[in-house]
Write a protein that holds these residues in place. Structure first.
Motif, PDB file in Angstrom:
ATOM      1  N   GLN B 416      43.054  34.025  46.623  1.00  0.00           N
ATOM      2  CA  GLN B 416      43.119  35.144  45.697  1.00  0.00           C
ATOM      3  C   GLN B 416      43.393  36.430  46.487  1.00  0.00           C
ATOM      4  O   GLN B 416      42.890  36.628  47.582  1.00  0.00           O
ATOM      5  CB  GLN B 416      41.767  35.171  45.021  1.00  0.00           C
ATOM      6  CG  GLN B 416      41.419  36.380  44.268  1.00  0.00           C
ATOM      7  CD  GLN B 416      40.148  36.088  43.496  1.00  0.00           C
ATOM      8  OE1 GLN B 416      40.204  35.595  42.383  1.00  0.00           O
ATOM      9  NE2 GLN B 416      39.014  36.376  44.082  1.00  0.00           N
ATOM     10  N   VAL B 417      44.224  37.272  45.921  1.00  0.00           N
ATOM     11  CA  VAL B 417      44.563  38.514  46.602  1.00  0.00           C
ATOM     12  C   VAL B 417      43.764  39.660  46.002  1.00  0.00           C
ATOM     13  O   VAL B 417      43.794  39.890  44.798  1.00  0.00           O
ATOM     14  CB  VAL B 417      46.077  38.800  46.468  1.00  0.00           C
ATOM     15  CG1 VAL B 417      46.422  40.084  47.194  1.00  0.00           C
ATOM     16  CG2 VAL B 417      46.878  37.635  47.019  1.00  0.00           C
ATOM     17  N   SER B 418      43.047  40.364  46.868  1.00  0.00           N
ATOM     18  CA  SER B 418      42.259  41.497  46.402  1.00  0.00           C
ATOM     19  C   SER B 418      42.854  42.802  46.917  1.00  0.00           C
ATOM     20  O   SER B 418      42.336  43.887  46.663  1.00  0.00           O
ATOM     21  CB  SER B 418      40.807  41.373  46.873  1.00  0.00           C
ATOM     22  OG  SER B 418      40.276  40.163  46.447  1.00  0.00           O
ATOM     23  N   ASP B 419      43.950  42.678  47.641  1.00  0.00           N
ATOM     24  CA  ASP B 419      44.575  43.836  48.273  1.00  0.00           C
ATOM     25  C   ASP B 419      45.009  44.859  47.215  1.00  0.00           C
ATOM     26  O   ASP B 419      45.812  44.567  46.335  1.00  0.00           O
ATOM     27  CB  ASP B 419      45.801  43.348  49.063  1.00  0.00           C
ATOM     28  CG  ASP B 419      46.497  44.506  49.723  1.00  0.00           C
ATOM     29  OD1 ASP B 419      45.912  45.103  50.641  1.00  0.00           O
ATOM     30  OD2 ASP B 419      47.637  44.823  49.297  1.00  0.00           O
ATOM     31  N   VAL B 420      44.461  46.054  47.284  1.00  0.00           N
ATOM     32  CA  VAL B 420      44.654  47.045  46.223  1.00  0.00           C
ATOM     33  C   VAL B 420      46.118  47.514  46.138  1.00  0.00           C
ATOM     34  O   VAL B 420      46.652  47.669  45.051  1.00  0.00           O
ATOM     35  CB  VAL B 420      43.710  48.253  46.413  1.00  0.00           C
ATOM     36  CG1 VAL B 420      43.920  49.276  45.303  1.00  0.00           C
ATOM     37  CG2 VAL B 420      42.264  47.787  46.419  1.00  0.00           C
ATOM     38  N   ASP B 421      46.761  47.673  47.300  1.00  0.00           N
ATOM     39  CA  ASP B 421      48.160  48.129  47.284  1.00  0.00           C
ATOM     40  C   ASP B 421      49.045  47.138  46.548  1.00  0.00           C
ATOM     41  O   ASP B 421      49.858  47.504  45.705  1.00  0.00           O
ATOM     42  CB  ASP B 421      48.674  48.293  48.726  1.00  0.00           C
ATOM     43  CG  ASP B 421      47.982  49.494  49.400  1.00  0.00           C
ATOM     44  OD1 ASP B 421      47.403  50.311  48.652  1.00  0.00           O
ATOM     45  OD2 ASP B 421      48.018  49.567  50.641  1.00  0.00           O
ATOM     46  N   ALA B 456      49.980  40.846  33.936  1.00  0.00           N
ATOM     47  CA  ALA B 456      49.823  41.179  35.351  1.00  0.00           C
ATOM     48  C   ALA B 456      49.387  39.955  36.152  1.00  0.00           C
ATOM     49  O   ALA B 456      49.904  39.677  37.235  1.00  0.00           O
ATOM     50  CB  ALA B 456      48.825  42.319  35.524  1.00  0.00           C
ATOM     51  N   MET B 457      48.444  39.205  35.597  1.00  0.00           N
ATOM     52  CA  MET B 457      47.946  38.003  36.271  1.00  0.00           C
ATOM     53  C   MET B 457      49.088  36.994  36.445  1.00  0.00           C
ATOM     54  O   MET B 457      49.209  36.334  37.470  1.00  0.00           O
ATOM     55  CB  MET B 457      46.798  37.366  35.478  1.00  0.00           C
ATOM     56  CG  MET B 457      45.478  38.126  35.540  1.00  0.00           C
ATOM     57  SD  MET B 457      44.822  38.324  37.217  1.00  0.00           S
ATOM     58  CE  MET B 457      44.196  36.676  37.558  1.00  0.00           C
ATOM     59  N   LYS B 458      49.873  36.892  35.397  1.00  0.00           N
ATOM     60  CA  LYS B 458      50.991  35.951  35.427  1.00  0.00           C
ATOM     61  C   LYS B 458      51.975  36.347  36.531  1.00  0.00           C
ATOM     62  O   LYS B 458      52.465  35.520  37.296  1.00  0.00           O
ATOM     63  CB  LYS B 458      51.692  36.004  34.063  1.00  0.00           C
ATOM     64  CG  LYS B 458      52.453  34.732  33.721  1.00  0.00           C
ATOM     65  CD  LYS B 458      52.780  34.725  32.234  1.00  0.00           C
ATOM     66  CE  LYS B 458      54.156  34.147  31.985  1.00  0.00           C
ATOM     67  NZ  LYS B 458      54.597  34.403  30.601  1.00  0.00           N
ATOM     68  N   ASN B 465      42.993  38.877  42.270  1.00  0.00           N
ATOM     69  CA  ASN B 465      41.574  38.952  41.923  1.00  0.00           C
ATOM     70  C   ASN B 465      41.454  39.659  40.573  1.00  0.00           C
ATOM     71  O   ASN B 465      41.810  40.820  40.444  1.00  0.00           O
ATOM     72  CB  ASN B 465      40.846  39.744  43.014  1.00  0.00           C
ATOM     73  CG  ASN B 465      39.359  39.834  42.744  1.00  0.00           C
ATOM     74  OD1 ASN B 465      38.921  39.799  41.597  1.00  0.00           O
ATOM     75  ND2 ASN B 465      38.598  39.947  43.814  1.00  0.00           N
ATOM     76  N   PRO B 466      40.974  38.937  39.556  1.00  0.00           N
ATOM     77  CA  PRO B 466      40.987  39.500  38.204  1.00  0.00           C
ATOM     78  C   PRO B 466      40.184  40.789  38.089  1.00  0.00           C
ATOM     79  O   PRO B 466      40.558  41.674  37.330  1.00  0.00           O
ATOM     80  CB  PRO B 466      40.377  38.390  37.334  1.00  0.00           C
ATOM     81  CG  PRO B 466      39.831  37.370  38.265  1.00  0.00           C
ATOM     82  CD  PRO B 466      40.465  37.560  39.601  1.00  0.00           C
ATOM     83  N   THR B 467      39.115  40.897  38.849  1.00  0.00           N
ATOM     84  CA  THR B 467      38.292  42.107  38.759  1.00  0.00           C
ATOM     85  C   THR B 467      39.085  43.328  39.244  1.00  0.00           C
ATOM     86  O   THR B 467      39.047  44.403  38.632  1.00  0.00           O
ATOM     87  CB  THR B 467      37.030  41.949  39.624  1.00  0.00           C
ATOM     88  OG1 THR B 467      36.526  40.636  39.420  1.00  0.00           O
ATOM     89  CG2 THR B 467      35.971  42.957  39.243  1.00  0.00           C
TER      90      THR B 467
END
Lengths: 95, 479
Positions: B416-421, B456-458, B465-467
């Motif tokens: 899962q990617v949590s990277d904000v950029d 966006a998730m798609k 990361n959904p959060t």
């Protein structure tokens, strides 16, 4: 102690015996005599004797749980009057 | 009529003790639903003259396990007795059983119903032998004696049950305990547990017992429920119409779902019990009893309470896990393997693992996925490395390939990617591609955010990361 004819008939039924009237009379006398004989035991005072349940061995030896060979099918069914598919065959049983 | 009468139910449960050899001889105990007929029969269990029974030590041990688990008092000296009756499945013309002075007395079993917990008293527990099996054919019956002489435990309750629900709960709780004790497989289809339901009804609020009937040979929980319910209804109607109940022995027809009379009181069985002359007293050493007591496993109810208290599980989850000792053990093994949340592990087992194993026709406890492997998966999900949805897919793959979760995640790039950029860019693009929805959100239609979130998730191929996505979406829209 005399058994009633009904008691004799009941005992015969439980033992799956069909008795003639003559037999019923005879067995009634015989069974009553046996009961009278055994009843003599009642005269004993057993208040201080602990009850027991048969046998000369006071304690039972237990067997290890290990299977051993059983009879072959031929041996088992050797004396069966009727057999079918490796089983004893008997007259129809209905509840 | 519904609440005018109260049922009074007592149960007799017959459970085979699944030892290796029979109760009184060394013939093997075989699965009689698959074994060829009469392959495990010897002169003793065929009832041939001149043979003598010898008691199987393990059968006594198994019986003691059950007796102790039910909190019974053990009779250190008990007596075997002959129960005499004629039936072709009983080769000797008598069954060796126990009558006066059974193996154990005065136990109890706590059951759980919609009304809460209730204690059902157990009157006695005794050892006996099973009968053979009859198959009825056109012009007669066939006798298979494989089952004749298999150790059978009879567990008799007091008439303490006041509803069909309680009777069923008692039967189920008892089956669970037998399985925990590893003395019986609990396999109802194979007939290793059978019930007899003793049913009477009485005016609600009264205390005396009325005439009862015995319903014999109930082979499933369903039959137990249906037959007892049928009798309660039937007896209530008879009493309501001013009639009286006859004491009788009933059978249950699974197809017509009706009870039928087998025997009335007049020709009730006269078993002429007397002490078995071929067997001395069964004397049990106290040390042996204490040894068995010490070796008893944690029982279902205690385990349930511990799971709720120690792990903070819901009663539902604890109940499902505890229903099978192997599943409960699986759960605790997973917790031991890694420091993961007990609740999460429980949810994964009760939910997805059950579903996946079920589909493969397996049980969760003996599935491909070992407890350690499940713990690793839970760690990855709870640690935010993969999201819940990806986790479900990974579990399926683990099940199919036997590979560990980490390896699958790595190989497929599922992290899962949590990277904000990265997420900020994805969200920006999503809003640009859906200007209408973005506008209507700003106009006050906030529900549209779910649609945008999905888009966006798609776009992130499910890996975002959904959060973080949610937060970013709200941030950009809120501008």
């Amino acid at each position: 102690m005399s058994l009633t004819p009904q008691e004799v008939e009941h005992i015969a039924k439980l033992a799956r015996l069909e008795l003639t009237d003559e037999q019923k009379t005879r067995y009634r006398e015989q069974l009553s005599a046996i009961l009278d004989y055994v009843a003599k035991l009642q005269e004993l005072d057993t208040a201080d004797v602990p009850p027991t349940a048969g046998g000369s061995v006071s304690q039972m030896p237990l067997r290890a749980d290990e299977p051993r060979p059983s009879l072959s099918l031929d041996e088992l069914l050797a004396n069966a009057s009727q057999k079918q598919d490796g089983q004893f065959k008997i007259p129809p049983v209905f509840e | 009529m519904p609440n005018q009468y109260e049922p009074v139910i007592g149960l007799e449960v017959h459970a085979e003790m699944q030892t290796r050899s029979k109760m009184f001889c060394s013939c093997a105990v075989v699965d009689n639903t698959v074994a060829e007929p009469n392959i495990a029969v010897c002169p003793v269990c065929a009832g041939m003259p001149g043979t003598l029974p010898v008691v199987n030590q393990r059968a006594v041990e198994y019986a003691l396990r059950v007796a102790l688990a039910l909190g019974c008092e053990v009779n250190y000296t008990s007596i075997f007795a002959r129960k005499n009756y004629f039936y072709p499945d009983l080769p000797k013309g008598y069954q060796i059983s126990q009558y006066e002075t059974p193996l154990a007395v005065n136990g109890q079993l706590t059951i759980k119903t919609s009304q809460g917990e209730k204690i059902i008293r157990v009157r006695r527990v005794h050892l006996e032998e099973d009968t053979g099996k009859l198959t009825h054919i056109d012009n007669g019956s066939l006798v298979d004696l494989n089952r004749a002489g298999v150790p059978l435990l009879e567990i008799v309750s007091e008439p303490d049950m006041r509803s069909v629900e309680e009777a069923k709960a008692y039967a189920e709780a008892l089956r669970e305990i037998l399985r925990y004790l590893e003395v019986n497989s609990g396999d109802m289809e194979k007939g290793v547990i059978r019930f007899e339901s003793n049913v009477s009804v009485r005016a609600a609020g009264t205390e005396e017992f009325n005439t009862r009937v015995e319903i014999k040979n109930l082979n499933s929980f369903r039959a137990l429920e249906r037959a007892s319910a049928f009798e309660i209804e039937r007896q209530s109607k008879v009493l309501a119409a001013g009639g009286t109940i006859e004491q009788e022995t009933l059978g249950w027809n699974d197809v017509s779902e009706k009870t039928y009379s087998q025997r009335s009181k007049e020709d009730a069985h006269d078993y002429r019990y007397f002490p078995e002359p071929d067997l001395p007293l069964l004397v049990i050493e106290k040390d042996w009893v204490e040894q068995i007591r010490a070796s008893l496993p944690e029982l279902p109810r205690a385990k349930f309470q511990r799971f709720v208290k120690e792990y903070g599980l819901t009663e539902y989850a604890a109940g499902v896990l505890v229903a099978e000792r192997a599943v409960a053990d699986y759960f605790e093994a997973a917790l031991k393997a890694k420091k993961v949340s007990a609740k999460s592990v429980a949810n994964w087992i009760v939910g997805d693992l059950f579903a996946v194993a079920n589909q493969a026709g397996e049980t969760a406890a003996n599935s491909q996925v070992q407890p350690e492997a499940l713990a690793e998966l839970v760690e990855l999900v709870d640690g935010g490395v993969i999201n819940q949805t990806t986790g479900k897919d990974v579990l399926i793959e683990m099940y199919q390939t036997g590979k560990p979760a980490g390896e699958i995640v790595e190989a497929k790039g599922l992290k899962q990617v949590s990277d904000v950029d990265f997420i900020s860019k994805i969200v920006g693009e999503t809003l640009a591609e859906n200007p209408k929805e973005a506008a209507s959100y700003k106009a006050g239609k906030t529900a549209v955010v779910n649609f945008l979130f999905g888009q966006a998730m798609k776009k992130a191929a499910g890996k975002a990361n959904p959060t973080v996505v949610k937060a970013e979406l709200e941030r950009q829209l809120g501008l």
